[in-house]
Design a protein around this motif. Sequence first.
Motif, short mmCIF file in Angstrom:
data_model
loop_
_atom_site.label_atom_id
_atom_site.label_comp_id
_atom_site.label_asym_id
_atom_site.label_seq_id
_atom_site.Cartn_x
_atom_site.Cartn_y
_atom_site.Cartn_z
N LEU A 266 0.82 -1.22 0.00
CA LEU A 266 0.00 0.00 0.00
C LEU A 266 0.85 1.26 0.00
N LEU A 267 2.12 1.13 0.42
CA LEU A 267 2.97 2.31 0.57
C LEU A 267 3.21 3.04 -0.74
N ARG A 268 3.20 2.32 -1.86
CA ARG A 268 3.59 2.96 -3.11
C ARG A 268 2.42 3.40 -3.96
N ILE A 269 1.23 3.40 -3.41
CA ILE A 269 0.11 4.06 -4.09
C ILE A 269 -0.50 5.05 -3.10
N THR A 270 -0.86 6.21 -3.59
CA THR A 270 -1.41 7.24 -2.72
C THR A 270 -2.83 6.87 -2.28
N PRO A 271 -3.31 7.46 -1.19
CA PRO A 271 -4.69 7.18 -0.78
C PRO A 271 -5.70 7.48 -1.87
N GLU A 272 -5.44 8.51 -2.68
CA GLU A 272 -6.37 8.83 -3.77
C GLU A 272 -6.39 7.72 -4.80
N MET A 273 -5.21 7.19 -5.16
CA MET A 273 -5.17 6.06 -6.10
C MET A 273 -5.90 4.85 -5.52
N GLU A 274 -5.65 4.58 -4.24
CA GLU A 274 -6.30 3.44 -3.61
C GLU A 274 -7.83 3.59 -3.66
N THR A 275 -8.31 4.78 -3.35
CA THR A 275 -9.76 5.01 -3.35
C THR A 275 -10.35 4.78 -4.73
N GLN A 276 -9.69 5.31 -5.75
CA GLN A 276 -10.22 5.17 -7.11
C GLN A 276 -10.18 3.72 -7.59
N LEU A 277 -9.09 3.01 -7.27
CA LEU A 277 -9.00 1.62 -7.69
C LEU A 277 -10.03 0.76 -6.98
N ARG A 278 -10.20 0.98 -5.68
CA ARG A 278 -11.19 0.18 -4.95
C ARG A 278 -12.60 0.48 -5.45
N PHE A 279 -12.87 1.74 -5.81
CA PHE A 279 -14.18 2.06 -6.39
C PHE A 279 -14.37 1.31 -7.71
N LEU A 280 -13.33 1.33 -8.53
CA LEU A 280 -13.40 0.67 -9.83
C LEU A 280 -13.67 -0.82 -9.67
N LEU A 281 -13.08 -1.42 -8.63
CA LEU A 281 -13.17 -2.87 -8.46
C LEU A 281 -14.34 -3.31 -7.58
N THR A 282 -15.12 -2.37 -7.10
CA THR A 282 -16.26 -2.76 -6.24
C THR A 282 -17.59 -2.17 -6.71
N HIS A 283 -17.57 -1.19 -7.64
CA HIS A 283 -18.82 -0.56 -8.04
C HIS A 283 -19.04 -0.49 -9.55
N VAL A 284 -17.97 -0.53 -10.34
CA VAL A 284 -18.10 -0.33 -11.79
C VAL A 284 -18.40 -1.66 -12.47
N ARG A 285 -19.43 -1.66 -13.30
CA ARG A 285 -19.86 -2.89 -13.95
C ARG A 285 -19.18 -3.07 -15.31
N TRP A 286 -19.18 -4.31 -15.75
CA TRP A 286 -18.62 -4.62 -17.07
C TRP A 286 -19.29 -3.75 -18.14
#
Length: 1016
Positions: A266-286
């Motif tokens: 987790l150290l090498r991605i910023t909190p903003e990157m983490e938030t966006q990636l987790r959103f992409l992987l938990t809310h965005v549909r195919w």
Amino acid sequence: MSSKLLRIAAHEAENLTEVSLREDFELLKHKLKPPFPLTIPSPEEYLQLNRAILFGLLTEPQLAKTHSTHLHAIVTDGYGFFVSLVLKLVTESYPKLLEPVRVQLIWVTSKLVDVSATGVDNLLISLLRQIVGGDFSDVNLWLAMEMLKVLLGHWDWLLGEPLLLTSALFTYLRLLADHYRLSGHPKLEKLKRMEIDFCVKVLREHFNLCLQIGRDLIRLLQDLFNIPEFRSIWKDLLLNPDEFRVPGFSDITHLYHLRTKSRYLLLRITPEMETQLRFLLTHVRWGSQKRYQAWFARKFFCGPERETLIPDLIRFICCAHHPPNEIIQSNIIQRWAIIGWLLKCCRKNHVEANAKLALFFDWLFFDERVDNIMNIEPGILLMVNSIPKYVDMTHTLLEFLFLLVDNYDVARKDVIVRGVSIAFGTLIRKGVVHSLDTLISCNALSPLLKERLVSIFPSSKSGASKVLNPACLPHCSLSPLTLPSPPNTRSQLSLSKELKTPASTREEGLKNKVIDTYSCVLDSPLSNCSTVVKSSESQDDIIFNLVQNLGESIKQSYKVGLQTLDKILVLFANLGSEMLDIAFRCDSVLTVEALACRITDAFKLQNYKMFSPLDSPSIDSNFDDEIESATAVVIRNYIFSQNERMQKMILFWLENDCPVGARLLSYASRLAYEVNLMGCTMDPIDTNNSVDLSGPEISLLKCHVDEYVSFRSSVQKGSLDAPVSISTVNGGLVTSLVEDAFSAYRCYLVFSQNILHKEEDGALGKLLFSDLKSCCGWIRKRLKSLFCSTFSYLSDLSTGEEDIIQLLVEQLDHVDVVGMQFDLGLKKFFMFGLDSNIISHLVKSSLSWGFVEQQKLWLLMRSEFAVSKLQVNKVVLDFFSSGVLDPKVHSIAAGGLLMLCSCCAPTPELVGTMISLPNGIFQDFAATVLASWAVSNAMMLFDSLANCLEKANNKNEDVAHINSGGMRINHSSILKLLSFLNKEGMRSISFPNKEFVSIPEIRAIVTAASVAQESG
């Protein structure tokens, strides 16, 4: 209210954390100065004081010591609540913090470390996360430097915080890999030295703590093998592990089997990157993921080196984001698909290979008792799901995995084979995939790959014999897998036996031989897979022979000479990194400078000068230097590969005073010009519209596309990209190629700025202006397109730039200016932007330009501002408050402002500005604008006018007491407007929420108000 902590755009709401801090600061401001009260605050007052003191510390640096003393005096919880406030601010809002606030934040953090505040270790880790990899901006490098100073300045305390110590080591090892690739940056050199000293100190003195990082420590160290200090560490890791004085650590295999905990990744991605990636992987549909991916790429991959983040993102997705079964079984976009997209985003060979290594790293040492199957799940799903539509992805990933098995650590190959075999078995046994039949039965995969798959996982052999029958398979092979190893890697297994003998019995020469051998193995997976496959021990000889025969090829035929040059450049740019130590000998033609000199001399003998200005006289009037020249071949290869060695090569010509940047810019802008002639959609996502490249007016574009198809075909084997052929060329691809050309030019600007040590004149905008000026002397026919494409593709370097805009109005004729007006009106690009301060400065500077240039400027400004959201009232106020107005000097600007204001909507702000302008040289300016609005937009004008008068009247119905809170209303402008309305036959005006008021009545009230204002 303007923020004192954060940069907040006009459309953004206030930050709640800042509001809380500011309100308590204002409430308790009288208590924050000595003498401090001796009473003990209540629990609520204590929390308020903490918030108030933090706001004061961050916004009042001159009182920082006072606020710090106050904090020390009142603290009762070990600074726990105060640290939590700082941590919340850093985690949520660090990128938006104002620069002075960031400076104070680091100072406050250092003071908290001084007192060993509760939770300060988490605060430091959060700050380490804000250092962005691949970002060479001054702000980012400053943070990296300051954090190192804090850590080194509190060394003894740091040793008592092992998690923080290892987190800092992980961070700076990763950053150093990016920083060490870039040389010639003055600020970076000092930082690199500090990073090296810090990391070596930790590794040498506290290796027992470093083991907590796990196997990813090896992945990070291998990127640093070329740094002498780390080469020495590698030597001891392999030959003298006792040097680290860690009980139980006797071989590097011990480190291989330690899984890296997700907190380090987790150290090498910023909190903003983490938030966006987790959103992409938990809310965005195919099917909906493309726009989110495009936004993410624009946000985080925009810089020339920012794609080095991709391996870090892949490690995070594999090891730190494990979705629950509900997500896995839903139609939410899956992890393997995002990783496939990230792999497609890789443009540079070493980044692409590091990304693949990040995907497969846990496979190499997989142990079901230690490792999580979710870490290896994305790799197998990406390979299986890429069949059949993206079989090239499957092919290159499998190929790369087996290259890792064979070459990553030959001395311990049995460990890696066992790890990969266990990984395959676990994935099948746990039901991630039912079997490997999907891979083994795929006719598009090489039979050698299938044989390797069966050999490494024998359980898949059943039913595979028929599949692997050569008669059933296409004629494809994977011969590179059976090529002999480079000279440095021979006899590795036999040398591994020597590693186990006592160090005292080995000769120093054997030590060095083993280290050099292992360095080649470590470098191998860091190359692009296709590069590793295509390289052989004689590849440098192939290039050498081609260069030796270049002169003869040119004599035979100039066209043949260009084809030979193209082959040289493709081979040279894609030379595998494992061959670099062999190839780049002092006496070799493969040094960048030597190769550039050979090319220059070979074509000079044929009276052609590399990178000569386009206005240079040519022997053949039909010769098109941007299409059929050696310079064009170099430019195209640089654009297609954007390879570091190609960058260094074009720098050679730059250092020899050739207009390299201007040639690159001219080439890119001509591509944009010809695309515009075709009318292609400017949407690189559009893959449906076909294009016709047969027209003579698009000769460069046709050549560029043809060469691109040829280039992609030459590197297709093992590539991640889908096959490209001339039949698949469409509008989306064509416009994407134009974007790539400007991207290459931008990389050149950054590269030349950093390497040439330019200071004031080295700003990217200045370099762009210099290249534009050169191009203006060459290409009179398409000057408009040159500037349009510059503002379109290099907007951050050109929008609002005074030098570039002045050059434009000097060079373009009225026909081109009118054409640009059309483009500005359709918002194809912006020339001026929305910063009223920059525009006001531009207006004032333009007063010294020629009359014709000023007229062109105002035509363009009017076209842009008519469709933008610029606050024109600020520009008007700045103009009329600039001092004494001279009608001989300022008349064109006043006329331009008059046209601009007349075409704008009469908003309350703009109308308020008009009725407050003082009488002067242009005393009828405001009345004229008001009159034009009365004709074009009467209802909005009267609404805004009533709004302004109501505010000016300070809610008093007696207009005679008009006072606008310090703003004096120029009533003569209103009276002149009334006279105009009277002449137009208008007898009354309807104000909002009021009945019609006659114009004579309004005139009397305004006149009375004017007298009252003058007397009062």
